[in-house]
Design a protein around this motif. Sequence first.
Motif, PDB file in Angstrom:
ATOM      1  N   VAL A 255       8.914  -4.277   5.191  1.00  0.00           N
ATOM      2  CA  VAL A 255       7.895  -3.288   4.847  1.00  0.00           C
ATOM      3  C   VAL A 255       6.796  -3.862   3.965  1.00  0.00           C
ATOM      4  O   VAL A 255       5.754  -3.243   3.807  1.00  0.00           O
TER       5      VAL A 255
ATOM      6  N   VAL B 227       5.311  11.571   7.782  1.00  0.00           N
ATOM      7  CA  VAL B 227       5.649  10.948   6.498  1.00  0.00           C
ATOM      8  C   VAL B 227       6.551  11.859   5.678  1.00  0.00           C
ATOM      9  O   VAL B 227       7.568  11.435   5.127  1.00  0.00           O
TER      10      VAL B 227
ATOM     11  N   LEU C   8       2.148   3.083   2.306  1.00  0.00           N
ATOM     12  CA  LEU C   8       3.249   3.093   3.267  1.00  0.00           C
ATOM     13  C   LEU C   8       4.372   2.168   2.815  1.00  0.00           C
ATOM     14  O   LEU C   8       5.549   2.532   2.817  1.00  0.00           O
ATOM     15  N   SER C   9       3.991   0.937   2.431  1.00  0.00           N
ATOM     16  CA  SER C   9       4.999  -0.004   1.970  1.00  0.00           C
ATOM     17  C   SER C   9       5.727   0.558   0.760  1.00  0.00           C
ATOM     18  O   SER C   9       6.952   0.430   0.629  1.00  0.00           O
TER      19      SER C   9
ATOM     20  N   ALA D 262      -2.488   5.237   4.449  1.00  0.00           N
ATOM     21  CA  ALA D 262      -2.321   3.889   4.993  1.00  0.00           C
ATOM     22  C   ALA D 262      -2.220   3.907   6.506  1.00  0.00           C
ATOM     23  O   ALA D 262      -2.564   2.942   7.182  1.00  0.00           O
ATOM     24  N   VAL D 263      -1.720   5.020   7.046  1.00  0.00           N
ATOM     25  CA  VAL D 263      -1.613   5.098   8.505  1.00  0.00           C
ATOM     26  C   VAL D 263      -2.929   5.554   9.109  1.00  0.00           C
ATOM     27  O   VAL D 263      -3.379   5.028  10.127  1.00  0.00           O
TER      28      VAL D 263
ATOM     29  N   ALA E 153       0.802   7.007   1.563  1.00  0.00           N
ATOM     30  CA  ALA E 153       1.414   6.511   2.798  1.00  0.00           C
ATOM     31  C   ALA E 153       0.663   7.043   4.006  1.00  0.00           C
ATOM     32  O   ALA E 153       0.406   6.324   4.978  1.00  0.00           O
ATOM     33  N   ILE E 154       0.307   8.309   3.917  1.00  0.00           N
ATOM     34  CA  ILE E 154      -0.446   8.910   5.029  1.00  0.00           C
ATOM     35  C   ILE E 154      -1.803   8.216   5.181  1.00  0.00           C
ATOM     36  O   ILE E 154      -2.233   7.887   6.287  1.00  0.00           O
TER      37      ILE E 154
ATOM     38  N   ASP F  84       0.859  -1.168   0.000  1.00  0.00           N
ATOM     39  CA  ASP F  84       0.000   0.000   0.000  1.00  0.00           C
ATOM     40  C   ASP F  84       0.901   1.226   0.000  1.00  0.00           C
ATOM     41  O   ASP F  84       2.119   1.105  -0.205  1.00  0.00           O
TER      42      ASP F  84
ATOM     43  N   ALA G 283       3.679   2.943  12.622  1.00  0.00           N
ATOM     44  CA  ALA G 283       2.753   3.524  11.653  1.00  0.00           C
ATOM     45  C   ALA G 283       1.786   2.451  11.163  1.00  0.00           C
ATOM     46  O   ALA G 283       0.577   2.653  11.070  1.00  0.00           O
ATOM     47  N   ARG G 284       2.348   1.288  10.885  1.00  0.00           N
ATOM     48  CA  ARG G 284       1.556   0.184  10.367  1.00  0.00           C
ATOM     49  C   ARG G 284       0.516  -0.268  11.388  1.00  0.00           C
ATOM     50  O   ARG G 284      -0.624  -0.591  11.059  1.00  0.00           O
TER      51      ARG G 284
ATOM     52  N   TYR H  14       8.180   2.519  11.004  1.00  0.00           N
ATOM     53  CA  TYR H  14       7.271   1.842  10.080  1.00  0.00           C
ATOM     54  C   TYR H  14       6.283   0.968  10.841  1.00  0.00           C
ATOM     55  O   TYR H  14       5.076   0.989  10.591  1.00  0.00           O
TER      56      TYR H  14
END
Lengths: 137, 115, 768, 503
Positions: free
Chosen positions: C124, C326, C77-78, C480-481, C477-478, C75, C258-259, C255
């Motif tokens: 990740v 991020v 973030l990854s 995803a968090v 990425a944002i 996604d 966040a995940r 990470y």
Amino acid sequence: MTSLILSTATRFLLPLFLLFSIFILFRGHNQPGGGFVGGLIAAAAFALHAIAYDVKRTRRLLGIDPRNLSALGLLVAMGSGMISLFLGEPFMTGQWLTLSFWPVGQLEIGTPLFFDVGVYLVVIGITLTIILSLAEE
Amino acid sequence: METLLAFVVGGLYAAGLYMMLRRSVLKLIIGLGLFGHAANLLIFTMGGLTRAQPPILFGLPADAAAGVADPLPQALILTAIVIGFGVQAFALVLIRRAVQAVGTDDLDQMKATDT
Amino acid sequence: MGLVSAVLSGFVLALIAPWIYRIARGATGWLLAIFPLALFAYFLSYIGAVAAGDVVRVSYPWVPSLGINLSFYLDGLSLLFAFLITGIGALVLIYTGGYLKDHSHLGRFYGFILFFMASMLGVVLADNTMGLFLFWELTSVSSFLLIGFEHEKESSRAAALQALLVTALGGMALLGGFLLLNQAVGSWEISELVRQGDAIRTHSLYIPIVLLVLAGAFTKSAQFPFHFWLPSAMEAPTPVSAYLHSATMVKAGVYLLARMTPALAETALWTGTVTAVGAVTMVFGAAIAFRQSDLKLILAYSTVSALGIMMMLLGVGTAGAVQAMVVFLFGHALYKGALFMLAGAIDHEAGTRDVNRLAGLRSAMPVSAAAGLLAALSMAAVPALFGFYGKELFYESLAEDYLMPVLLFASVLTSMIFVAVAVLAGIKPFIGETTSSAKQPHEAPISLWLGPVTLAATGLVLGLWPSMVDKSALLPAIHAVLWRPVFLELALWHGLNPIFLLSMATLASGSGLFIFRSRLLRLFSWLDALRDCGPRNGYSLALAGLNAAAQAQTRVLQSGYLRYYLLIVVATATVLSGYKLLQDIESLSFGRLFDVTFYEAAPALLILLAAFMATRVRSRLAAIAALGVVGFSVALVFVLFSAPDLAMTQFSIETLTVILFVLVFYHLPRFAILSSAWTRARDTFVALTAGGLITAIMLKASGVELHPKISTYYIENSVPLAHGHNIVNVILVEFRGLDTLGEITVLAIAAVGVYALLKFWPGKTETR
Amino acid sequence: MKIQLILPLLIPLTTAILSLLAWNWSTGRRAISVAGAFLLLADAAWLLATVWDDGIQVMAMGNWPAPFGIVFVADLFSAMMVVIAGVMGFAVAIYSLVTMDRGRESFGYYALLHFLLLGVCGAFLTGDLFNLYVWFEVMLMASFVLLALGGERPQMEGAIKYVTLNLISSALFLAAVGLLYGVAGTLNMADLAQKLRAPDDANLVTTIAMLFLVAFGIKAGIFPLFFWLPASYHTPPVAVSAIFAALLTKVGVYALIRVFTLLFVQDIGYTHTVILILAGLTMVTGVLGAIAQNEFRRILAFHIISQIGYMIMGLGIFTQAALAGSIFYTLHHIIVKTNLFLVSGVAHFVHGTYDLKKLGGLYKNFPGLSFLFLIPALSLAGVPPLSGFFGKLTLAQAGIASEQYVIVATALAVGLLTLFSMTKIWLEAFWKAPPQLPTEACDAKALGSRAAYYLLLSPIILLALLTLIFGFAAEAILVVSLRAAEQLMNPAEYIRAVLGKTS
């Protein structure tokens, strides 16, 4: 350590002891006795010989290294049990053969007897290994 | 008699243990010997004691057979005795070598191999 | 399948890298860099889909019995992390070729670094917590091997061990946390866990789960008080510092949190802990960075501080904070990677990393100087460089909540120091008067400057045109968090708002800090005294304590005294079985005590007497004799109670044994009384207790016969089936013949042993 | 009748006898030993396949029906153990070809090795409690002689402790068998299981069970009964240490698992709690003991103890998953620990010492060996995706499922300490520069030829490969372990197989 009386006596006693030991071995199935005690008696005979003469002569008399004797005994004992495997039966299943000696009677010979012979040989072998090598120290 | 033998067995264990707790390596092996006797007597006692009826059927009338001593513990003990003999013979020679190598029969001098 | 091979192919390449090096030699770095570049391009192909909100998930069963799948998840973030890992990875591989040129273990180094790259990608991309943990641990292992790369240096080894222990401590905690998570929700899949956030937060295991997961993240991301391993890890060659210890691995903790935010965050426990730890780390790291003079240590502590910032922002957890995190993370990876590589290049060319001695390299190293300038300005958050945006959002997110003045104050302070440190590390070496140094510096070869120049230039280009990344790479990425739509548009000019003014003030005062650095350091030199009570000393103390405890325990337990071993063993047996026996001690049966005749009792009593004598006598022959008496009396008991075979055997064996005893011990001295009266009393007590226990068990057991014995079978079948009348013998050779086979085997072995002991020993040269 | 069930007895016995008879023929002995070990391994694999396909196998010796005669029983657990014993025997037989000295070879080393395997296989396969005692004695006697063979002073001192404590164990075992026979009147384990299932006098049975726990606990090396192990394991030649590490304590573990799943489940609130507590203490004391050491082999020896704790832990938790974890862990541990001993032997071969202070430079000079060390070392510490990780994971998961958090935390923490002491070896023996350059005599040339070196490495490579397989294909092993655990948790299948009709 050589005493004349002892060595002379041993010369007669040794075969007697051995015969007696074999008697004890075979009688074991029906009467007190068996391979173990029989083997001990035979070993005692050779031990006596070693005391009467010396270890070297006893080893020569034996003709076979006692260590090999015990290995052979193990082989005999194991082998007697393996016969049944070849007949498709479990390990150590007794196989009996009835021999008729008419009119004397019957003799039952079975693999357990061979097993006991194996025990007999092992006991002679190990006892002599221990005693003779201790005596050589 | 079972009760008496129970005390005898306990006594043998106690004596054997006491011997093993000494510093002499010879006492150690005597203690082990006592342990062996104790174990054999224990099995013998636990199998039940029978007087004067050995488990040998030779020439015994069929009805008497039921009363013979329990042969199984006897067979077990026989095996145990013989094994014990083998072990003891080896242990004896081992100890002799150890005493020769260390120069004493004091077990407290034989602790170099631990940390 | 693409994702799986993207991760796993790196491991394969790592395995063959040493052989590639043997063939390609100097070109290896360039050649190997093709691999991460290809991966970079591969991930780039997903950027549109991911930005559109798609996720890619592949899953293959691996250990279904434990519910463990090899599942990967891509996604926003990854993807962001994957870009950093592969992009910077390619540059680092090239850099390595120049930095470690002709090092004898360079082939292995390539292998390790590729191994790390693959593991980090795994971290990740993994969707399974066990998969994540697997790669997580592999990054620790590869970090260990890389930090200790100069393995003949004591300090390298110590640093490698330290890093491994600290991160493995965290790894252990993390494993515990994942186990509990699985217990709580019944799934190892992260994509499932984040959906079950509410269930987890209300679960009774929530608190241990959070604490364990945080412990894992904090150790990996060098948060106070676990930060100390990171500066120590600067023992590693510089490519490692640039790659693992600033750009990628140390961000794994960030990470992870966040995940896990959707699954675990938004509780007081989480917010409080993460924010506090992050803030402390931030200030602490910055303060120490300011004091350093070694280029790499300056950068290492500033990395600690930057990681603290990211943690703190995650802890705050608002949309603004996550945005800031991020953006900051991305900017940090760019400039810090560049600065580290430059530090290595400077070290390489000027022969030192001491900032106090470095100056004036610009003329000799113009390209590096330009890269250094850009990276430093980015770190200082000068507008038009990418670092600026992270800082702006950072201030903004803290300022938007007026309850956080303390955090904002701490952040401004930290940012000031960042400015000073940036100048110190990225600009100072190149300006001023050339100092005389041992080496005549030259511009570094292209392999050494390509990395920093690329990263620094990227910082500039993205700083000027942030729209290249904001919606495509950062916003997903944002999302995803946060799991909710937010808006992100990075712009250079927001108008003259208070935040911008604050930024400018930070720049100005940070420059001041740089100028007055030496004076400030003198002013605060009394703080040096505190150096010896930091967590690093806690680590040393813990290690020393562990060793001491281990030594002490082993000395006590493994004392070397056989009799203590025996005492412990016997006591254990007595306690464990005695405890149960005592529960119904009243049921002992003494019933058959008097059922005994004199001639039966005699051998029994003789046994006891002889055994007692054996313990008393002082001559060894007497002791042996006593043992013999016991044996013969036992045989008598056998005779009395219907066991002729036993008696016969016992008699002959006993005779033989006594002979052996005498033969073997003929030459031994008398027993000495070697133990004190107290010892003997104690031993007597133990021995009698143990013996008494056996007696008690026997008495109890002889009153119990739960089942009829199986012996009737032997009695009935001995003659008809086994052709023998002596049942004992029949049992020995037939019913239980296998026992006898084993028994004679024991004898045979014993004979081998006796023979060998007697004939073969060091004093005896003769063999056979 | 399945001949593969009795061959694990006949093959080593024949091999041993032939090696004895060939005391004068060195090449013959070596060939016989390797061939015998290989045949044992092949037969064990055959046996495992048979048990997997056709269920529990039983052979009544002498065709005497259970419970009157002695039966050999192979369920999955015992079959797996026999296989692993075969693997170890094979690996060590090859390793011995290079490392064993002429003197020991001619004084019966190979025969003893196979006698040891005989005792071990017999113990794994027998279904009779007294017969188990006999095989224990065979194994012990062989190990006594192997330990003392050579007659050096440290060997003698170690052997005295080893022999004494193990004889205490045997005496306890024998006494416990006697008592149990007095109470239950039978020796066949399936029959005993049936008769002890609901005894009128559970306390008495539990009392006797504790004697078994101590007797087997001594052999298994659990806390506080392990003293013989660190006192002796580092004294004989490394091939002997390796086979000891592989099999001896594991027979104790096997026996514990066997009797505490089949016979003594009357009072698990007491017995299995005791086991669980001892498991935790064993882990901790063992690993602390290892940390205190500064010698390659002594560290490994103490780690055996620590790892035994894990194997017992599953028994203490006593669920199917936990037992599967124990079984998996046992198999994994045997492979890994043996391999570490083999590696330590190579280090000794190269530098002539086990002392970490005097070792060094292996990483630089023997990179292949170094990475071969890393595989089992990291596996032992539980680093994924190696075998140890899955063992620990299975146990930890089972522990958490039973809410035994303390033991799980202990297990994880001990894993960390294990990693610590493995890195200690790595830092000192491998990474550190050698204190002095290896002298010419101690150099790699001391290994004789390159061929000898590779022969020496071959069992190490084999075991490292197995470690990897246990990791990457953990599922396959776990599936078998789970099925084996199921057989252990539901003894009805075992009892039916042995006694025919159901209870």
